[in-house]
Design a protein around this motif. Structure first.
Motif, PDB file in Angstrom:
ATOM      1  N   PRO A 112       0.792  -1.233   0.000  1.00 20.83           N
ATOM      2  CA  PRO A 112       0.000   0.000   0.000  1.00 20.83           C
ATOM      3  C   PRO A 112       0.827   1.287   0.000  1.00 20.83           C
ATOM      4  O   PRO A 112       0.452   2.257  -0.652  1.00 20.83           O
ATOM      5  CB  PRO A 112      -0.835  -0.115   1.283  1.00 20.83           C
ATOM      6  N   HIS A 113       1.965   1.305   0.703  1.00 21.75           N
ATOM      7  CA  HIS A 113       2.798   2.521   0.718  1.00 21.75           C
ATOM      8  C   HIS A 113       3.405   2.769  -0.665  1.00 21.75           C
ATOM      9  O   HIS A 113       3.474   3.911  -1.119  1.00 21.75           O
ATOM     10  CB  HIS A 113       3.900   2.408   1.770  1.00 21.75           C
ATOM     11  N   GLY A 114       3.841   1.720  -1.306  1.00 18.29           N
ATOM     12  CA  GLY A 114       4.379   1.857  -2.655  1.00 18.29           C
ATOM     13  C   GLY A 114       3.314   2.307  -3.643  1.00 18.29           C
ATOM     14  O   GLY A 114       3.575   3.137  -4.520  1.00 18.29           O
TER      15      GLY A 114
ATOM     16  N   MET B  87       3.085   5.635  -6.059  1.00 17.65           N
ATOM     17  CA  MET B  87       2.826   5.526  -7.498  1.00 17.65           C
ATOM     18  C   MET B  87       1.682   6.435  -7.925  1.00 17.65           C
ATOM     19  O   MET B  87       1.682   6.966  -9.033  1.00 17.65           O
ATOM     20  CB  MET B  87       2.478   4.078  -7.873  1.00 17.65           C
ATOM     21  N   LEU B  88       0.718   6.636  -7.054  1.00 22.78           N
ATOM     22  CA  LEU B  88      -0.420   7.496  -7.376  1.00 22.78           C
ATOM     23  C   LEU B  88      -0.106   8.970  -7.166  1.00 22.78           C
ATOM     24  O   LEU B  88      -0.400   9.804  -8.021  1.00 22.78           O
ATOM     25  CB  LEU B  88      -1.628   7.126  -6.511  1.00 22.78           C
TER      26      LEU B  88
ATOM     27  N   ILE C 263      -4.810   4.385 -11.967  1.00 21.45           N
ATOM     28  CA  ILE C 263      -5.639   3.402 -11.263  1.00 21.45           C
ATOM     29  C   ILE C 263      -5.444   2.017 -11.863  1.00 21.45           C
ATOM     30  O   ILE C 263      -5.310   1.034 -11.136  1.00 21.45           O
ATOM     31  CB  ILE C 263      -7.110   3.835 -11.277  1.00 21.45           C
ATOM     32  N   ASP C 264      -5.388   1.936 -13.186  1.00 23.99           N
ATOM     33  CA  ASP C 264      -5.174   0.646 -13.839  1.00 23.99           C
ATOM     34  C   ASP C 264      -3.808   0.056 -13.496  1.00 23.99           C
ATOM     35  O   ASP C 264      -3.636  -1.160 -13.480  1.00 23.99           O
ATOM     36  CB  ASP C 264      -5.309   0.772 -15.359  1.00 23.99           C
ATOM     37  N   SER C 265      -2.825   0.901 -13.216  1.00 25.40           N
ATOM     38  CA  SER C 265      -1.472   0.419 -12.939  1.00 25.40           C
ATOM     39  C   SER C 265      -1.315  -0.160 -11.529  1.00 25.40           C
ATOM     40  O   SER C 265      -0.298  -0.766 -11.222  1.00 25.40           O
ATOM     41  CB  SER C 265      -0.457   1.544 -13.134  1.00 25.40           C
ATOM     42  N   LEU C 266      -2.317   0.020 -10.688  1.00 26.11           N
ATOM     43  CA  LEU C 266      -2.222  -0.468  -9.312  1.00 26.11           C
ATOM     44  C   LEU C 266      -2.127  -1.972  -9.225  1.00 26.11           C
ATOM     45  O   LEU C 266      -1.495  -2.513  -8.340  1.00 26.11           O
ATOM     46  CB  LEU C 266      -3.426  -0.001  -8.496  1.00 26.11           C
ATOM     47  N   GLY C 267      -2.784  -2.647 -10.117  1.00 30.02           N
ATOM     48  CA  GLY C 267      -2.800  -4.103 -10.074  1.00 30.02           C
ATOM     49  C   GLY C 267      -3.875  -4.634 -10.983  1.00 30.02           C
ATOM     50  O   GLY C 267      -4.351  -3.946 -11.871  1.00 30.02           O
TER      51      GLY C 267
END
Length: 62
Positions: free
Chosen positions: A12-14, A18-19, A43-47
């Motif tokens: 979550p910190h990473g 990223m956001l 948002i798509d890059s989160l996972g």
């Protein structure tokens, strides 16, 4: 988002970095706004998202 789950690509910190990083860069270094397309890409890059999108709730609906 109700009905959605995400298989996160990082902790979550990473993901926060990223956001926030690109948003701060565009707002401060470029003195510009952030496009809806960039937000979608972030948002798509989160996972990997799982589930189906639900329709937005209308007035008076939960």
């Amino acid at each position: 988002m109700a009905g959605h789950e995400i298989g996160m690509a990082a902790d979550p910190h990473g993901l926060s970095a990223m956001l926030v990083g690109p948003l701060l860069y565009h707002a401060t270094m470029r003195a510009g706004s952030v496009s809806p397309r960039l937000i979608e890409q972030l948002i798509d890059s989160l996972g990997e998202w799982h589930g189906t999108p639900s329709a937005p709730a209308g007035p008076g609906q939960p």
